[in-house]
Design an enzyme around this catalytic site. Structure first.
Site, short mmCIF file in Angstrom:
data_model
loop_
_atom_site.label_atom_id
_atom_site.label_comp_id
_atom_site.label_asym_id
_atom_site.label_seq_id
_atom_site.Cartn_x
_atom_site.Cartn_y
_atom_site.Cartn_z
N CYS A 295 0.84 -1.20 0.00
CA CYS A 295 0.00 0.00 0.00
C CYS A 295 0.88 1.26 0.00
O CYS A 295 1.77 1.39 -0.80
CB CYS A 295 -0.95 -0.06 1.19
SG CYS A 295 -2.47 0.90 0.94
N SER A 296 0.67 2.20 0.92
CA SER A 296 1.48 3.42 0.93
C SER A 296 2.93 3.13 1.27
O SER A 296 3.83 3.90 0.91
CB SER A 296 0.90 4.45 1.90
OG SER A 296 0.91 3.95 3.21
#
Length: 564
Positions: A295-296
């Site tokens: 993800c991030s």
């Protein structure tokens, strides 16, 4: 599947994540509603036509001649009372008539594609809130529970509502946190913090095999969630799986930033990642460090990979990116239509003023973007049925969110606005100009079939950005976090890989045409890939850290329990 299992499954597919939606401002919602009101007033004849059609549906319902019926797959109307009880059948039909009327009216409006997506998204939120199942008088299952329990379900529901008002900042609880204790039944893998800075802790996990591979692996977690998702339970622990397969395992644990630390930006996080990599290299004696991120955290790892390439550093070995989007498009996600340039500017200014975006605010905003799965489901379960929310480890972790520094939020929005990863040397960040075409590390990229947070076709676009000659793309079944937490032993598990080895095709659709379905978890496939790129085996170290990086506190460390 039990009611509790359904709740667990639906919410686990909707775990919070960092994306362009952090830039959605309330003005974007207001603007979408204003658009609907403006179009309503612009053509009275059109409005009258649809009002008349809805009126005709209402007459048919009142006279028992309506054939409107819920979708058989709509779990809200599964109770037999919706079919056999005239009162409830009519209630469902009134709701469906409104839903049908709204849909037909929206289809008739003169809107461009973006405006239509906005209107559909907002109208669905409004319609979902009007469902009769959201009230005691309109929910036959809740009424039966009330009678069967002698009124106790109502009392318990009121207690649950009061608890949420006083202890959960007014948001309906998605999880029963009581059974979970960090270090006891969650995050139980043995290890130690071997480096602590103001921003992060580096955790070195204890080997579980007699021999280990020479090249270690460092995991970079997202900045809005705590790192123990990687070691959730022994059955679904990525950390344990790596250790049991001879991988020297290290994980960064980010500190939850306070208002004063809202100045932490991507430059600072990249500095911390590089500091962690150098520590891992010194502890293990390996000149290379494999990196895994989701993800991030994957966006952060990609910026770091670009920086290392710009500095001509050989420190990074392989790079694994899980459910991570580097080339976003506005309509990849359902609420993407609400993202506007003005909205992102407003979101930036508000965040800068506060220093951080509070974890509670992020969770609340995310929940109301998917109200059926993340709000109304729990209103019915917790308040109307008087049941406890499920005790589910993934949801426990998801509820344990962290703040997001204003500076980092601004940097993530810059990556989104400029499409920085798709450019070659045009966008400056972390002390260099981002250029993934210079990154030549072997890549393993994972997507999830039903992931609506980082849709798999969006994750596939990353395969076209790097200069790597060896890129593997795997498509796991299930959604966002469930795509990752997919260990061996799940009889329903499957994944898709390209049949023929070689360069990946340009588009996700082309890739899908040339894939084969493989039964079971993708973890063994990934582990074999990692092991082939982790050097030779050697005797496992008998101690954690080294003379310069001495063991401090036991895993999972102090930062995961620190409240801000």
């Amino acid at each position: 599947m039990s009611k509790s299992s359904k709740l667990e499954n639906e919410a686990a597919q909707s775990t919070s994540a960092l994306g362009p939606l952090i830039g959605v401002a309330r003005e974007d919602f207001v603007g979408a509603v204003a658009l609907l009101l403006r179009e309503s007033a612009s053509d009275p004849k059109r409005l009258m036509k649809h009002a008349q059609a809805m009126g005709e549906d209402m007459v048919k319902i009142m006279t028992g001649k309506s054939d409107l019926a819920p979708d058989p797959k709509d779990k809200r109307f599964m109770d037999p009372a919706w079919q056999y009880n005239p009162f409830f059948r009519a209630g469902a039909q009134y709701y469906l008539a409104v839903q049908k009327g709204m849909h037909n009216w929206l289809q008739d409006l003169e809107l461009d594609d973006l405006e239509r997506d906005r209107a559909n998204f907002i109208s669905n939120i409004i319609i979902d809130s009007l469902a009769p199942t959201n009230t005691l008088v309109g929910n036959p299952t809740a009424q039966k529970r009330l009678i069967d329990s002698g009124g106790l379900s109502l009392i318990k529901g009121l207690q649950n509502a009061y608890k949420d008002l006083t202890q959960n900042k007014g948001m309906v609880s998605q999880v029963d946190k009581r059974p979970f204790k960090l270090g006891e039944n969650v995050a139980t893998s043995k290890g130690s913090v071997v480096l602590r800075t103001e921003m992060m802790e580096l955790i070195h996990y204890a080997p579980t095999t007699d021999e280990v591979y020479e090249v270690p692996q460092l995991t970079i977690p997202p900045q809005i969630n705590k790192m123990y998702i990687n070691d959730l339970s022994p059955e679904k622990s990525v950390v344990k799986y790596q250790l049991d397969n001879g991988i020297q395992t290290f994980v960064i644990s980010w500190r939850n930033p306070s208002k004063e630390q809202g100045v932490w930006g991507m430059d600072d996080y990249i500095r911390s990642c590089l500091e962690a990599m150098e520590a891992v290299s010194e502890i293990t004696g390996s000149k290379k460090v494999n990196v895994s991120a989701g993800c991030s955290g994957g966006q952060t790892a990609s910026v770091m990979a670009s920086k290392l390439a710009a500095e001509k550093s050989d420190l990074m070995g392989t790079l694994t990116l899980m459910v991570c989007v580097l080339h976003p498009k506005q309509l990849d996600i359902e609420a993407g239509s609400l993202v506007s340039e003005n909205g992102m500017k407003l979101a930036r200014r508000r965040a800068e003023k506060k220093g951080v975006i509070k974890a509670d605010d992020l969770s609340r905003a995310f929940a109301w973007l998917r109200p059926n799965d993340l709000v109304w489901n729990y209103v019915i379960n917790n308040y109307l049925l008087g049941a406890d929310p499920p005790a589910f480890d993934v949801l426990f972790w998801n509820a344990d969110a962290t703040n997001l520094s204003a500076s980092l939020m601004g940097d993530f929005l810059t990556l989104f606005e400029t499409l920085a990863f798709t450019k070659q040397g045009e966008v400056e960040m972390a002390g260099h100009k981002i250029d993934l075409s210079k990154v030549t590390s072997d890549l393993f990229i994972l997507g999830g079939v039903t992931d609506h947070i980082t849709p798999w076709k969006a994750t596939y676009r990353s395969t076209q950005l790097f200069g790597s000659k060896d890129i593997t793309y795997v498509l796991s079944q299930s959604g966002h976090m469930q795509a990752i937490l997919n260990p061996p032993g799940n009889p329903k598990a499957k994944y898709f890989v390209q049949k023929k080895k070689g360069k990946l095709p340009e588009t996700a659709d082309q890739w899908l045409e040339g894939t084969e379905e493989v039964k079971g978890s993708w973890w063994p496939y990934w582990m074999e890939w990692v092991q082939k790129r982790s050097g030779k085996q050697k005797p496992a170290p008998t101690e954690l850290g080294n003379a310069d990086y001495k063991p401090l506190d036991p895993a999972p460390g102090l930062y995961v329990v620190e409240e801000r």
